[in-house]
Design a protein around this motif. Sequence first.
Motif, PDB file in Angstrom:
ATOM      1  N   GLU A 142       1.068  -0.765   0.199  1.00  0.00           N
ATOM      2  CA  GLU A 142       0.219  -0.273  -0.159  1.00  0.00           C
ATOM      3  C   GLU A 142       1.416   1.002   0.029  1.00  0.00           C
ATOM      4  OE1 GLU A 142       0.443  -1.869   2.197  1.00  0.00           O
ATOM      5  OE2 GLU A 142      -1.290  -2.661   3.663  1.00  0.00           O
ATOM      6  N   CYS A 196      -0.100   3.184  10.438  1.00  0.00           N
ATOM      7  CA  CYS A 196      -0.523   2.085  10.432  1.00  0.00           C
ATOM      8  C   CYS A 196       1.057   0.672   9.436  1.00  0.00           C
ATOM      9  CB  CYS A 196      -1.811   1.812   8.908  1.00  0.00           C
ATOM     10  SG  CYS A 196      -2.545   0.394   9.235  1.00  0.00           S
ATOM     11  N   HIS A 223       2.468   1.445   6.862  1.00  0.00           N
ATOM     12  CA  HIS A 223       2.595   1.009   5.599  1.00  0.00           C
ATOM     13  C   HIS A 223       4.074   1.697   4.822  1.00  0.00           C
ATOM     14  CE1 HIS A 223      -1.814   1.289   4.659  1.00  0.00           C
ATOM     15  NE2 HIS A 223      -1.823   0.104   5.864  1.00  0.00           N
ATOM     16  N   GLU A 234      -5.064   2.147   0.610  1.00  0.00           N
ATOM     17  CA  GLU A 234      -6.242   1.481   0.932  1.00  0.00           C
ATOM     18  C   GLU A 234      -6.547   1.279   2.514  1.00  0.00           C
ATOM     19  OE1 GLU A 234      -6.706  -1.948   4.213  1.00  0.00           O
ATOM     20  OE2 GLU A 234      -5.514  -0.273   4.930  1.00  0.00           O
ATOM     21  N   GLU A 235      -7.269   2.711   3.702  1.00  0.00           N
ATOM     22  CA  GLU A 235      -7.096   3.094   4.244  1.00  0.00           C
ATOM     23  C   GLU A 235      -8.266   3.271   4.217  1.00  0.00           C
ATOM     24  OE1 GLU A 235      -5.771   2.265   7.478  1.00  0.00           O
ATOM     25  OE2 GLU A 235      -3.969   1.978   7.286  1.00  0.00           O
ATOM     26  N   HIS A 249       1.673  -7.544   5.720  1.00  0.00           N
ATOM     27  CA  HIS A 249       0.904  -6.734   6.878  1.00  0.00           C
ATOM     28  C   HIS A 249       1.962  -6.442   8.173  1.00  0.00           C
ATOM     29  CE1 HIS A 249      -1.321  -2.860   8.433  1.00  0.00           C
ATOM     30  NE2 HIS A 249      -2.059  -2.853   7.241  1.00  0.00           N
TER      31      HIS A 249
HETATM   32 ZN   LIG Z   1      -3.162  -1.008   7.103  1.00  0.00          ZN
END
Ligand SMILES: [Zn+2]
Length: 446
Positions: free
Chosen positions: A107, A140, A142, A175-176, A203
């Motif tokens: 991502e 997150c 990424h 993606e979020e 991830h």
């Molecule tokens: Zn994520």
Amino acid sequence: MNRFAKPLLASAALCAATLLPARAEIDVARLKAAIEASVESDYPKLDALYKDIHAHPEIAFQEEKTAARLAAEMRALGFEVTEHVGNTGLVAIYKNGDGPTIMVRTELDALPMEEKTGLAYASHDKTVWQGRETFVAHSCGHDIHMASWVGTARTLVGLKDQWHGTLMFIAQPAEEVGAGAMAMLREGLFTRFPKPNFGFALHANGAFAYGTVLYTVGAGSSNSDSLYIKFRGRGGHGAAPQATIDSVMMAARFVVDVQSVISREKDPTEFGVVSIGAIHGGTAENIIPDEVVLAGTIRSFKPEVRAKMLAGIERTAKAVAAMSNAPEPLVTITEGTKAVINDPGVVATAEKVLKAAFGDKLRPIPPVTPSEDYSEFINAGVPSMFFRIGVYEPERVAAAREGEGPQLPGNHSPLFAPVPKPTIETGVEAMTLAVLSTFDQHARGK
Ligand SMILES: [Zn+2]
Ligand SMILES: [Zn+2]
């Protein structure tokens, strides 16, 4: 002479022996050592890339600079790069003879929040999003994915005598907000480019120690649907309820009764949640409002459980209105992200090699409840494996788990701060081995 008998290879760090014999199992120990050496010598570049991306995050569909940065990295490696696939997405193709096409996805996007880690490379950037100014942060992980993605590409190109086929490295926007995968598919990801035979994504996960690789067989993340209900009553004086149809009463009854769909209708051994996150109605203590609006989220793993819950939720809303002799409520369920379902065959192939490389640091885990739009690629017909990697010092994770140390900040926390080197190195190693295991399986005609 078989095709693997040729000596290796581009990267000086990789030894000049045959690592993937044509008809035997992969010599994982030697392959892992070769990958580790390659990643070690490559790490300063990955570290610089990671910290630069971390310090300058970009939010969903604004990832222009991030995408350009990755495009340059991939072109330098000899990939054919197409930018602006699905707005800010990019596709990087590397052809290396006959064989399957394997997709590896990262991502690009960060989150609309303020980073509070105090790290030297912390983000202080702001942007305008949905009409408002906001801080932006890679909370997150990424950015970990992007560094691992570039590192994997570099390692696989260095090992190109060891595999045959096509690499399709894609960098997905947004993606979020659950929209980027769909945007790429709509703009011809699998028609303008080869449709991959297999796919992989990883991830970073704040609940686990670095060096660990976690995966699920079957569902790995949840289906997510949004729920909006408007109960329509008849407004009036709070002191004369007999002249009204009380929409607050309907809302209250629904919030309680809908949980019986979960506890009484759904199989209790199957995951399913409905949570009402917002109730809007009324203005004053003595006025019964004529309508109340509820908003909630519905999560599930299996399609049949999801279908049962959606039907039960709608029936409960209608029944509650009928009890009050009110008109039918307006029920809107907006389909969101689908569950990521790992392919048993892809997992079995990668699992064997990853187990040999990581030992008990490779672990199956139960599915997690947040959602992830990688599912769009799976549902478009790409059998895949989605796995997770840990990010924190093993001692700190163990202490937190045993209640002897502080809880560690998870994904989406303003304090989320993976330890870069071991996390990225594990990402590169695990992803490289997963991809190689799949090429090897195909080469051996299995
Ligand atoms: Zn994520
Ligand atoms: Zn996230």
